[in-house]
Design a protein around this motif. Sequence first.
Motif, mmCIF file in Angstrom:
data_model
loop_
_atom_site.group_PDB
_atom_site.id
_atom_site.type_symbol
_atom_site.label_atom_id
_atom_site.label_comp_id
_atom_site.label_asym_id
_atom_site.label_seq_id
_atom_site.Cartn_x
_atom_site.Cartn_y
_atom_site.Cartn_z
ATOM 1 N N ALA A 193 -0.420 74.317 25.820
ATOM 2 C CA ALA A 193 -0.539 74.053 24.386
ATOM 3 C C ALA A 193 0.818 73.801 23.751
ATOM 4 O O ALA A 193 0.966 72.902 22.922
ATOM 5 C CB ALA A 193 -1.245 75.219 23.696
ATOM 6 N N THR A 194 1.824 74.582 24.134
ATOM 7 C CA THR A 194 3.124 74.477 23.468
ATOM 8 C C THR A 194 4.042 73.441 24.105
ATOM 9 O O THR A 194 4.742 72.715 23.398
ATOM 10 C CB THR A 194 3.829 75.844 23.465
ATOM 11 N N GLN A 195 4.040 73.371 25.434
ATOM 12 C CA GLN A 195 4.967 72.476 26.115
ATOM 13 C C GLN A 195 4.382 71.097 26.389
ATOM 14 O O GLN A 195 5.101 70.099 26.361
ATOM 15 C CB GLN A 195 5.423 73.104 27.445
ATOM 16 N N ARG A 196 3.087 71.036 26.669
ATOM 17 C CA ARG A 196 2.452 69.749 26.961
ATOM 18 C C ARG A 196 1.637 69.220 25.785
ATOM 19 O O ARG A 196 1.115 68.124 25.851
ATOM 20 C CB ARG A 196 1.553 69.874 28.191
ATOM 21 N N ARG A 197 1.475 70.043 24.762
ATOM 22 C CA ARG A 197 0.710 69.673 23.566
ATOM 23 C C ARG A 197 -0.705 69.220 23.917
ATOM 24 O O ARG A 197 -1.211 68.221 23.402
ATOM 25 C CB ARG A 197 1.438 68.588 22.772
ATOM 26 N N ALA A 198 -1.329 69.963 24.804
ATOM 27 C CA ALA A 198 -2.689 69.627 25.225
ATOM 28 C C ALA A 198 -3.647 69.801 24.059
ATOM 29 O O ALA A 198 -3.499 70.702 23.228
ATOM 30 C CB ALA A 198 -3.113 70.514 26.394
ATOM 31 N N ALA A 199 -4.642 68.948 23.989
ATOM 32 C CA ALA A 199 -5.636 69.005 22.919
ATOM 33 C C ALA A 199 -6.522 70.224 23.082
ATOM 34 O O ALA A 199 -6.669 70.779 24.181
ATOM 35 C CB ALA A 199 -6.485 67.732 22.927
ATOM 36 N N ALA A 200 -7.140 70.637 21.982
ATOM 37 C CA ALA A 200 -7.992 71.829 21.995
ATOM 38 C C ALA A 200 -9.137 71.672 22.992
ATOM 39 O O ALA A 200 -9.484 72.623 23.706
ATOM 40 C CB ALA A 200 -8.529 72.102 20.596
ATOM 41 N N LEU A 201 -9.731 70.480 23.055
ATOM 42 C CA LEU A 201 -10.841 70.259 23.983
ATOM 43 C C LEU A 201 -10.367 70.338 25.427
ATOM 44 O O LEU A 201 -11.066 70.877 26.298
ATOM 45 C CB LEU A 201 -11.483 68.905 23.707
ATOM 46 N N THR A 202 -9.162 69.835 25.705
ATOM 47 C CA THR A 202 -8.588 69.935 27.050
ATOM 48 C C THR A 202 -8.383 71.390 27.435
ATOM 49 O O THR A 202 -8.710 71.806 28.557
ATOM 50 C CB THR A 202 -7.252 69.178 27.114
ATOM 51 N N GLY A 208 -12.870 53.889 17.221
ATOM 52 C CA GLY A 208 -12.864 54.287 18.628
ATOM 53 C C GLY A 208 -12.091 55.558 18.900
ATOM 54 O O GLY A 208 -11.405 55.668 19.916
ATOM 55 N N LEU A 209 -12.220 56.541 18.008
ATOM 56 C CA LEU A 209 -11.436 57.762 18.143
ATOM 57 C C LEU A 209 -11.988 58.668 19.239
ATOM 58 O O LEU A 209 -13.166 58.613 19.589
ATOM 59 C CB LEU A 209 -11.426 58.538 16.822
ATOM 60 N N ARG A 210 -11.117 59.509 19.766
ATOM 61 C CA ARG A 210 -11.555 60.615 20.608
ATOM 62 C C ARG A 210 -12.097 61.721 19.698
ATOM 63 O O ARG A 210 -11.730 61.820 18.524
ATOM 64 C CB ARG A 210 -10.402 61.179 21.436
ATOM 65 N N LEU A 211 -12.950 62.581 20.260
ATOM 66 C CA LEU A 211 -13.505 63.687 19.486
ATOM 67 C C LEU A 211 -12.398 64.585 18.943
ATOM 68 O O LEU A 211 -12.415 64.982 17.774
ATOM 69 C CB LEU A 211 -14.482 64.492 20.352
ATOM 70 N N SER A 212 -11.425 64.903 19.787
ATOM 71 C CA SER A 212 -10.328 65.778 19.347
ATOM 72 C C SER A 212 -9.503 65.119 18.247
ATOM 73 O O SER A 212 -8.991 65.792 17.348
ATOM 74 C CB SER A 212 -9.432 66.136 20.534
ATOM 75 N N VAL A 265 -5.610 54.253 9.722
ATOM 76 C CA VAL A 265 -5.593 55.702 9.788
ATOM 77 C C VAL A 265 -4.686 56.115 10.941
ATOM 78 O O VAL A 265 -4.600 55.403 11.953
ATOM 79 C CB VAL A 265 -7.018 56.276 9.966
ATOM 80 N N THR A 266 -3.978 57.213 10.787
ATOM 81 C CA THR A 266 -3.071 57.707 11.822
ATOM 82 C C THR A 266 -3.740 58.836 12.591
ATOM 83 O O THR A 266 -4.261 59.779 11.982
ATOM 84 C CB THR A 266 -1.762 58.224 11.197
ATOM 85 N N VAL A 267 -3.754 58.727 13.912
ATOM 86 C CA VAL A 267 -4.384 59.758 14.733
ATOM 87 C C VAL A 267 -3.377 60.308 15.736
ATOM 88 O O VAL A 267 -2.431 59.622 16.128
ATOM 89 C CB VAL A 267 -5.623 59.214 15.490
ATOM 90 N N ARG A 268 -3.598 61.554 16.128
ATOM 91 C CA ARG A 268 -2.774 62.197 17.146
ATOM 92 C C ARG A 268 -3.579 62.279 18.433
ATOM 93 O O ARG A 268 -4.582 62.981 18.490
ATOM 94 C CB ARG A 268 -2.337 63.597 16.682
ATOM 95 N N GLY A 269 -3.124 61.555 19.425
ATOM 96 C CA GLY A 269 -3.851 61.485 20.680
ATOM 97 C C GLY A 269 -3.383 62.531 21.671
ATOM 98 O O GLY A 269 -2.882 63.592 21.310
ATOM 99 N N LYS A 270 -3.546 62.225 22.937
ATOM 100 C CA LYS A 270 -3.187 63.160 23.996
ATOM 101 C C LYS A 270 -1.676 63.407 23.997
ATOM 102 O O LYS A 270 -0.891 62.499 23.757
ATOM 103 C CB LYS A 270 -3.636 62.618 25.355
ATOM 104 N N ARG A 271 -1.314 64.659 24.269
ATOM 105 C CA ARG A 271 0.084 65.086 24.327
ATOM 106 C C ARG A 271 0.839 64.789 23.031
ATOM 107 O O ARG A 271 2.037 64.517 23.035
ATOM 108 C CB ARG A 271 0.791 64.456 25.520
#
Length: 303
Positions: free
Chosen positions: A22-31, A149-153, A171-177
Amino acid sequence: MPEPLAAALAPVWVEGYLGWLATQRRAAALTLENYRRDLLRLHRLAQGRDPGALSAAEILRFVGRMHAEGLGGRSIARCLSAWRGLYRWLIRHHGLNHNPVDGIRAPKSPATLPRVLSPDQAKALLDAPADSLLEIRDLAMFELFYSSGLRLSELAGLGLDDASDLEGGMVTVRGKRGKTRSVPVGNQAVEAVKQWLEVRGQVPVGSPTLFVTRTGGRMSPGAIRSRLTLRAGTVGLGVHVHPHMLRHSFASHVLQSSGDLRAVQELLGHASIRTTQVYTHLDFQHLARIYDAAHPRARKTKE
């Protein structure tokens, strides 16, 4: 000095690794949720044994047991990925000297294509009227989901600031990592989100996220899934609709209309175009149906 391993793969190691992700790789909540489930499965299979004592042969037996219990190849591959990552973390930070998961592959699953809605089904889902406060919110969520086409997270994590350029159709989205990207928003989605923003103040908002619950909290991925299932059932769509199906439908419909695979890759936020190429197969199926219906030599003759 690295800390000694506990006598078992205790939750403290699971929490430690998930915290690092979560802190170093910024993994999404669903991941993180999926990894937690997969790591706890290893904990159960190991029956309390020290993870450092597990051999490659034992990991292979775990894979065989999961497969025999009906777990598919994709799910097993995700388990192995989570386990492999955990062992690498233990090697780096806690002095473990081997990774028994390295080199072990999941059994192959039959190739399956993503399920998508037809344009008519997508229209039926989104054209149904929204009368109540929650229905207005839901329509805004699903219009935005399908439009961009957003991801759920990504949808669940949208903040009010991310929609600041809504009038400009972006719109601005935050994706993986933690990677951010700006994606276009169609006119109908813009109008649906604007209608939601007009009534959003009617709930006791306690979260800065764009979409909130009736009590003002953040909409969880599970809550979004449930609301989508409810809407699909209410409009009588006749198929089970999950959030990722809207993302798949977006990609397939854009590709069918434009033929621009690179553009679809950028819109989806895929790091590799190989991930996006699955939609070319969906597009081929669409073309094949047209061919079968239209070409005189493709039609089956009556016996």
